[in-house]
Enzyme design. Structure first.
Site, PDB file in Angstrom:
ATOM      1  N   CYS A 113       0.896  -1.201   0.158  1.00 22.39           N
ATOM      2  CA  CYS A 113      -0.018  -0.026  -0.010  1.00 22.39           C
ATOM      3  C   CYS A 113       0.962   1.499   0.105  1.00 22.39           C
ATOM      4  CB  CYS A 113      -0.857  -0.044   1.210  1.00 22.39           C
ATOM      5  SG  CYS A 113      -2.011  -1.448   1.250  1.00 22.39           S
ATOM      6  N   HIS A 247      -3.029   6.928   1.643  1.00 22.95           N
ATOM      7  CA  HIS A 247      -3.443   5.535   1.383  1.00 22.95           C
ATOM      8  C   HIS A 247      -4.963   5.369   1.337  1.00 22.95           C
ATOM      9  CE1 HIS A 247      -4.270   1.507   0.541  1.00 22.95           C
ATOM     10  NE2 HIS A 247      -4.116   1.121   1.693  1.00 22.95           N
ATOM     11  N   ASN A 277     -10.287  -0.021  -1.297  1.00 28.56           N
ATOM     12  CA  ASN A 277      -8.689  -0.150  -1.074  1.00 28.56           C
ATOM     13  C   ASN A 277      -8.024  -0.886  -2.477  1.00 28.56           C
ATOM     14  OD1 ASN A 277      -6.235  -0.849  -0.168  1.00 28.56           O
ATOM     15  ND2 ASN A 277      -6.597  -1.399   1.728  1.00 28.56           N
TER      16      ASN A 277
END
Length: 321
Positions: A113, A247, A277
């Site tokens: 990430c 993120h 995500n």
């Protein structure tokens, strides 16, 4: 002395959209359960015939077009991804082939990430050192390939997509720490190796798993102070920021972390609501959308801060193209 800048951005998401109601028909969950815990309402899902390098190439082509450049103008391709199916050729090489590039250096970076901000820093260093003139930096992940669709704690989180930035040299300014125009500031990066088990993509076939509460506590308590240090390295105070692009992991992480950074005048990216995500793709996609919609002005300073897998983190302040 030279600095670097982001000349242009681009993003791409597959056409198929999976809603919370769609997920409720697949696993024991509901729209209320998902939105109250992570804030996600929809996510984009790539099909079996859409590999991660294809997603990356679409985003890269849009960034090049926006910059008014051709593939031949690029001599370094960096792709941040943790969902490449094959080890070789790497994703960057496949993107270069799809775009018809000449002979660029091609590298993948797997920092999950936090991958895009690591890759952006690597491109910044390469251009400053003179080993590259223009770099294409891409964050791309097909998280649905590594998802256990029977696990409601993880399958509700993920989506697929890609975002890209063109990085090039610019004169090093004197009035602030990130130069003039669209400068890229110094990176602050690190990790917590002993806690790497908290976010994993392991096994054969590989599957995404995480210790949600561990990640939440770490992100909300430790990351705000690190993000403020990123601003200090760029010679800016948090209140000087025009945008904060974290993120896009979970709205319940993004909002408190952004608040604790103290960026009271900044637009906070909340692309997680519609995209889920998307791992390394989340920051460049969210930034590209903010710029495309005119929510941040050209030259405005934005904090980019990636965190997650490996419990790694990396952040820098950039000026928007």
């Amino acid at each position: 002395m030279i600095g670097t800048r982001i000349a242009a951005l681009g993003h791409y998401q597959p056409a198929k959209v999976l809603t919370n109601d769609d997920l409720a028909a697949m696993v024991d969950t509901s729209d209320e359960w998902i939105t109250s815990r992570v804030g996600i309402r929809t996510r984009h899902v790539a099909g079996p015939d859409e590999p991660v390098d294809e997603l990356a190439a679409h985003a890269a082509a849009k960034a090049l077009a926006s910059a008014g450049l051709t593939p031949a103008d690029i001599d370094l391709v960096l792709v941040a991804t943790s969902t490449a199916t094959d080890r070789s050729p790497n994703t960057a090489a496949r993107v270069a082939a799809r775009l018809g590039m000449g002979s660029p250096a091609t590298m993948d970076l797997n920092v999950v990430c936090a991958g895009f901000t690591h890759a952006l820093a690597t491109a910044d260093h390469a251009v400053r050192a003179g080993s590259a003139t223009r770099a294409l930096v891409i964050g791309a992940d097909k998280m649905t390939d590594v998802t256990d669709w029977s696990d409601r704690t993880t399958c509700v989180l993920v989506g697929d997509g890609a975002g890209a930035a063109v990085v090039e040299a610019c004169p090093l300014g004197t009035e602030d720490g990130i130069g003039t125009g669209t400068g890229i500031g110094p990176v602050l990066w690190g990790s917590v190796p002993e806690m790497g088990h908290a976010v994993r993509i392991e096994g054969m076939p590989p599957r995404f798993a995480q210790e949600g509460q561990t990640v939440y506590r770490w992100a909300t308590t430790q990351l705000p102070q690190i993000a403020r240090q990123v601003c200090e390295r760029a010679g800016l105070a948090p209140e000087d920021l025009a945008a904060v692009v974290l993120h896009q992991a979970n709205l319940r992480i993004i909002e408190p972390v952004a608040r604790r950074i103290g960026a009271v005048n900044a637009v906070v990216a909340r692309d997680v609501v519609e995209s889920g995500n998307t791992s390394a793709a989340s920051i460049p996609m969210a930034l590209s959308k903010l710029v495309e919609r005119g929510e941040v002005a050209p030259g405005a300073p934005a904090l980019l801060f990636g965190f997650g897998g490996n419990l790694s983190y990396a952040g820098q302040v950039v000026r928007c193209p």
